[in-house]
Structure formats: C-alpha cells, structure tokens
Write a protein that holds these residues in place. Sequence first.
Motif, mmCIF file in Angstrom:
data_model
loop_
_atom_site.group_PDB
_atom_site.id
_atom_site.type_symbol
_atom_site.label_atom_id
_atom_site.label_comp_id
_atom_site.label_asym_id
_atom_site.label_seq_id
_atom_site.Cartn_x
_atom_site.Cartn_y
_atom_site.Cartn_z
ATOM 1 N N ALA A 135 3.806 1.702 -1.417
ATOM 2 C CA ALA A 135 4.319 1.909 -2.774
ATOM 3 C C ALA A 135 3.225 2.506 -3.664
ATOM 4 C CB ALA A 135 4.824 0.588 -3.354
ATOM 5 N N VAL A 136 2.001 2.009 -3.498
ATOM 6 C CA VAL A 136 0.871 2.544 -4.257
ATOM 7 C C VAL A 136 0.673 4.028 -3.926
ATOM 8 C CG1 VAL A 136 -1.635 2.446 -4.557
ATOM 9 C CG2 VAL A 136 -0.304 0.332 -4.473
ATOM 10 N N SER B 47 0.868 -4.068 -7.484
ATOM 11 C CA SER B 47 -0.043 -4.036 -6.339
ATOM 12 C C SER B 47 -1.432 -3.571 -6.773
ATOM 13 C CB SER B 47 0.504 -3.096 -5.254
ATOM 14 O OG SER B 47 1.747 -3.546 -4.763
ATOM 15 N N THR C 161 -0.260 3.447 -12.062
ATOM 16 C CA THR C 161 -0.972 3.036 -10.848
ATOM 17 C C THR C 161 -2.234 3.869 -10.658
ATOM 18 O OG1 THR C 161 1.136 2.439 -9.826
ATOM 19 C CG2 THR C 161 -0.746 2.713 -8.360
ATOM 20 N N LYS D 61 8.076 1.722 -8.581
ATOM 21 C CA LYS D 61 6.942 1.993 -9.467
ATOM 22 C C LYS D 61 6.363 0.691 -10.029
ATOM 23 C CE LYS D 61 7.179 5.599 -12.231
ATOM 24 N NZ LYS D 61 6.229 6.536 -11.619
ATOM 25 N N ASP E 6 3.416 6.211 -5.559
ATOM 26 C CA ASP E 6 3.296 6.321 -7.009
ATOM 27 C C ASP E 6 2.128 7.226 -7.397
ATOM 28 O OD1 ASP E 6 4.082 5.889 -9.581
ATOM 29 O OD2 ASP E 6 3.139 3.931 -9.795
ATOM 30 N N ASN F 48 0.814 -1.220 0.000
ATOM 31 C CA ASN F 48 0.000 0.000 0.000
ATOM 32 C C ASN F 48 0.849 1.273 0.000
ATOM 33 O OD1 ASN F 48 -2.416 -1.436 0.035
ATOM 34 N ND2 ASN F 48 -2.425 -1.593 2.259
ATOM 35 N N ALA G 260 4.334 -0.868 -7.296
ATOM 36 C CA ALA G 260 3.064 -0.166 -7.119
ATOM 37 C C ALA G 260 2.046 -0.600 -8.173
ATOM 38 C CB ALA G 260 3.297 1.338 -7.186
#
Length: 209
Positions: A32-33, A112, A184, A106, A36, A30, A109
């Motif tokens: 990383a999301v 994910s 993302t 990235k 991004d 989460n 992300a």
Amino acid sequence: MKVAVLDIKGKDTGRKAELSDQVYGIEPNNHAVYLDVKQYLAHQRQGTHKAKERAEIAGSTRKIKKQKGTGTARAGSIKSPIFRGGGRIFGPRPKDYTQKLNKNLKRLARKSALTLKSREKSILVVEDFDFDAPKTKDFVAVLKSLGLESKKSLFVLGDSNKGVYLSSRNLAHSEVITSSELSTYKILNAKSLVLLESALEGIELNLNK
C-alpha cells in the motif's frame, strides 16, 4: 502509546500526548505504501512532453534529388527523420500520468508510514507555537533546539499558520504542512516528523473515517 510533549526549546513540558495504536501502531502494509508513493510521484509529472513528428515539421515538400542515378539512397522529403532537422520517429506525446487509488488504501498507506516512523522513534510532539513576525532565524532556532538543524524534517500543523510557514520557506531541509496535507511520500521523505499538538486530532480524524 504515549509520547512526551516538548516545547520549542526542546524541553519536556511534563505532559504526554496519546498516539492512537490504530494510526501509529498497525501492521505496516508495504505494498500500500508503494502504491501511494508511486501515485504521488506520478502526479508530479506534467506530461507536457512533445516532439514534432514528420507531419508536423515545417519544410519544403519538393523531392530533394532525383530518384535514380545518384549512387545514394533515394530520398523524397527534407522532413524525413533520417535528415538533420527532420521529424522524430515515435517521439514523446502529451500524456496524463494520474493514477487512481481508493481512499481506504491511501489511509492504510499513511497509517503504515506513520507506524514505521513511530517504530524508528522519529516522531516528536511539540506544543503549538507561533512567531510575532515571519523570520527564518526564529525557525532555525527551533530546529536547533529540537536537534533537527542537520536533518530533513516535516512539521505538521493543525491549521495553517502563515508566520510559521513563511519562516520555514527558505530552508531546504524543512517543510511545514497542515494535517490535511499529510501524504505517505512526505512522511517517508522526512527523517524526523514533528507533530504539533493541534495536529494530532486532525490526523487521527482523517485516517479513521
């Protein structure tokens, strides 16, 4: 993970598409999301905001009234921020909002985000299609067949297709991109993700480098 391949009329073609667990079945990260998406939104800002400060205002430099004896506060310039038309105190200045993220983060992300869509069963795989001429009504017919006419959808093509792109351009709730343009933010911003067969290989290739 195998997903049924549909045609543009929404019917099962009898074929299955293999979605790699390394892309569509990881443990979502989460943070990383968040990073991004934050970078994507920051890059949408032009950063050209600017207000004139006291030194940049055009106006007379004469002292507007005598220093003493008026019964009011002293004032030396019409360009003072306390007067109407004067400069702004600590006004906005041009700024670069770009942020840097490394490629591995990235990719994580995007994987994910795709995994989250897969868990929501919001991914459709559709066989490649094209239109004889760009017509919005033809693209609307595809949306209705797939049950997406009232949902925000993202179509991902393998290669650029001018006919499909132009046919969707007037629709506010649908967007057409190629696999190399996948981000993302766009994945999460769509309620349904429609992947054309030709896009599957490109997505996995980009995210498994």
